[in-house]
Design an enzyme around this catalytic site. Sequence first.
Site, PDB file in Angstrom:
ATOM      1  CG  ASN A  90      -6.325  15.217 -12.050  1.00 39.22           C
ATOM      2  OD1 ASN A  90      -6.611  15.081 -11.099  1.00 39.22           O
ATOM      3  ND2 ASN A  90      -5.024  15.397 -12.251  1.00 39.22           N
ATOM      4  CG  ASP A 135      -5.851  -1.404  -5.875  1.00 44.21           C
ATOM      5  OD1 ASP A 135      -6.215  -2.125  -4.632  1.00 44.21           O
ATOM      6  OD2 ASP A 135      -4.701  -0.791  -5.973  1.00 44.21           O
ATOM      7  CB  THR A 184      -1.010   0.008   1.179  1.00 48.82           C
ATOM      8  OG1 THR A 184      -2.141   0.945   1.087  1.00 48.82           O
ATOM      9  CG2 THR A 184      -0.342   0.110   2.388  1.00 48.82           C
ATOM     10  CB  ALA A 224      -5.421  11.987 -13.571  1.00 49.98           C
ATOM     11  N   GLY A 262      -2.122   7.728  -9.246  1.00 45.23           N
ATOM     12  CA  GLY A 262      -1.771   6.225  -9.337  1.00 45.23           C
ATOM     13  C   GLY A 262      -3.337   5.434  -8.928  1.00 45.23           C
ATOM     14  CE1 TYR A 320     -14.961   1.950   6.112  1.00 46.37           C
ATOM     15  CE2 TYR A 320     -12.904   1.771   6.822  1.00 46.37           C
ATOM     16  CZ  TYR A 320     -14.354   1.539   7.045  1.00 46.37           C
ATOM     17  OH  TYR A 320     -14.613   0.942   8.195  1.00 46.37           O
ATOM     18  CE  LYS A 334      -2.049   0.233  -3.441  1.00 49.26           C
ATOM     19  NZ  LYS A 334      -3.396   0.434  -3.797  1.00 49.26           N
TER      20      LYS A 334
HETATM   21  P1  ATR Z   1      -3.104   8.592  -5.515  1.00 45.20           P
HETATM   22  O1  ATR Z   1      -2.087   7.228  -5.173  1.00 45.20           O
HETATM   23  O2  ATR Z   1      -4.143   8.468  -4.354  1.00 45.20           O
HETATM   24  O3  ATR Z   1      -3.769   8.439  -6.546  1.00 45.20           O
HETATM   25  P2  ATR Z   1      -1.427  10.603  -6.614  1.00 45.20           P
HETATM   26  O4  ATR Z   1      -0.985   9.690  -7.493  1.00 45.20           O
HETATM   27  O5  ATR Z   1      -0.675  11.373  -5.774  1.00 45.20           O
HETATM   28  O6  ATR Z   1      -1.974   9.717  -5.388  1.00 45.20           O
HETATM   29  O7  ATR Z   1      -2.614  11.142  -6.896  1.00 45.20           O
HETATM   30  C1  ATR Z   1      -3.559  12.229  -6.256  1.00 45.20           C
HETATM   31  C2  ATR Z   1      -4.716  12.565  -7.086  1.00 45.20           C
HETATM   32  O8  ATR Z   1      -5.756  13.424  -6.338  1.00 45.20           O
HETATM   33  C3  ATR Z   1      -4.457  13.631  -8.341  1.00 45.20           C
HETATM   34  O9  ATR Z   1      -5.399  13.295  -9.114  1.00 45.20           O
HETATM   35  C4  ATR Z   1      -4.301  14.768  -7.421  1.00 45.20           C
HETATM   36  O10 ATR Z   1      -4.686  15.795  -8.532  1.00 45.20           O
HETATM   37  P3  ATR Z   1      -3.331  16.785  -9.243  1.00 45.20           P
HETATM   38  O11 ATR Z   1      -2.802  15.600 -10.293  1.00 45.20           O
HETATM   39  O12 ATR Z   1      -3.578  17.821  -9.855  1.00 45.20           O
HETATM   40  O13 ATR Z   1      -2.257  17.068  -8.124  1.00 45.20           O
HETATM   41  C5  ATR Z   1      -5.638  14.590  -6.770  1.00 45.20           C
HETATM   42  N1  ATR Z   1      -5.366  15.880  -5.809  1.00 45.20           N
HETATM   43  C6  ATR Z   1      -4.839  15.660  -4.659  1.00 45.20           C
HETATM   44  N2  ATR Z   1      -5.363  16.805  -3.841  1.00 45.20           N
HETATM   45  C7  ATR Z   1      -6.338  17.443  -4.487  1.00 45.20           C
HETATM   46  C8  ATR Z   1      -7.086  18.525  -3.933  1.00 45.20           C
HETATM   47  N3  ATR Z   1      -6.796  19.137  -2.933  1.00 45.20           N
HETATM   48  N4  ATR Z   1      -8.050  18.980  -4.883  1.00 45.20           N
HETATM   49  C9  ATR Z   1      -7.993  18.218  -6.097  1.00 45.20           C
HETATM   50  N5  ATR Z   1      -7.566  17.175  -6.357  1.00 45.20           N
HETATM   51  C10 ATR Z   1      -6.555  16.652  -5.562  1.00 45.20           C
END
Ligand code: ATR
Length: 275
Positions: A153, A104, A63, A130, A132, A221, A67
């Site tokens: 996104n 997943d 996790t 968008a 991971g 969750y 990952k």
């Molecule tokens: P995960 O593994 O949870 O997907 P990640 O790869 O860091 O983690 O991606 C986080 C996602 O949540 C991305 O789509 C991010 O948007 P950006 O690509 O613009 O960074 C989104 N995200 C994180 N914080 C956010 C916020 N405060 N408002 C809107 N989108 C957010």
Amino acid sequence: MNNDLYAVVGNPISHSKSPRIHSLFAQQTGESVEYTAIQAPLDDFAGTVSNFFDRGGQGLNVTVPFKEQAWSLAERRTPEAEKAGAANTLYVDGEGLLTADNTDGKGLVTDLTTNHGVDLRGRRILMLGAGGAVRGVLAPLIAAGPAAITLANRTVSKAEALVALFSPEAGNVELSACGFETPDEPFDLIINGTSASLQGDLPPLSPNVIEADTVVYDMMYSLITTPFNQWALDHGATRVFDGLGMLVEQAAESFRIWRGIRPQTAAVMEELRND
Ligand code: ATR
């Protein structure tokens, strides 16, 4: 007889539900499984994994934030893991190769279709995020045969990159990318795959994306209604689900990969809700 050893690896890990879920699966199926949680140092995921398998471990779940590293470390990847760019399940295959899988997406699709009775075929889906987490579920979601998936996104270029990555295998599924402000029509299904709520934020969506029979699914969750699902309810949604079912279904799929038997999930979800 000694139990076979499994674990989930992450950092932090103390709040993981996986040990509880897998011990319920073991009880239910009678499989000799012991499942623990391991916190890997941020700079030594690889060492933690080799240590685990060297001392006879049979399989790992992986996790946050490892990952992608699990994917890189593997000597073999299933097609699901390959496209996901991330792995949540590791094991050593019959030829002794460290193998990565990603359950997943299957977990999400099973929860939607089997547990919640949502037929994805021909549906218009709005996917938020968008990162991971979204990349990890897109292939099984596309395979479920929706009419269209709109990826919205904050950083539009990341949604565009995912569209480019998945378009070659999208077949008749129309993939498109946009910012949160663009969608203005109701969707059949909206999935929140952002981590915005970790910062107490909501994606700035128009409420016009929701109508009464829109299904809303938050991959997060929470014991109480998630902020995103509450927003959807406040704007007229009537069917909102959180990611507990996805969590249990992805675990069941990992258990099946390791043990060749798929546990029943309904009772386990019930237990977790009551914990
Ligand atoms: P995960 O593994 O949870 O997907 P990640 O790869 O860091 O983690 O991606 C986080 C996602 O949540 C991305 O789509 C991010 O948007 P950006 O690509 O613009 O960074 C989104 N995200 C994180 N914080 C956010 C916020 N405060 N408002 C809107 N989108 C957010």
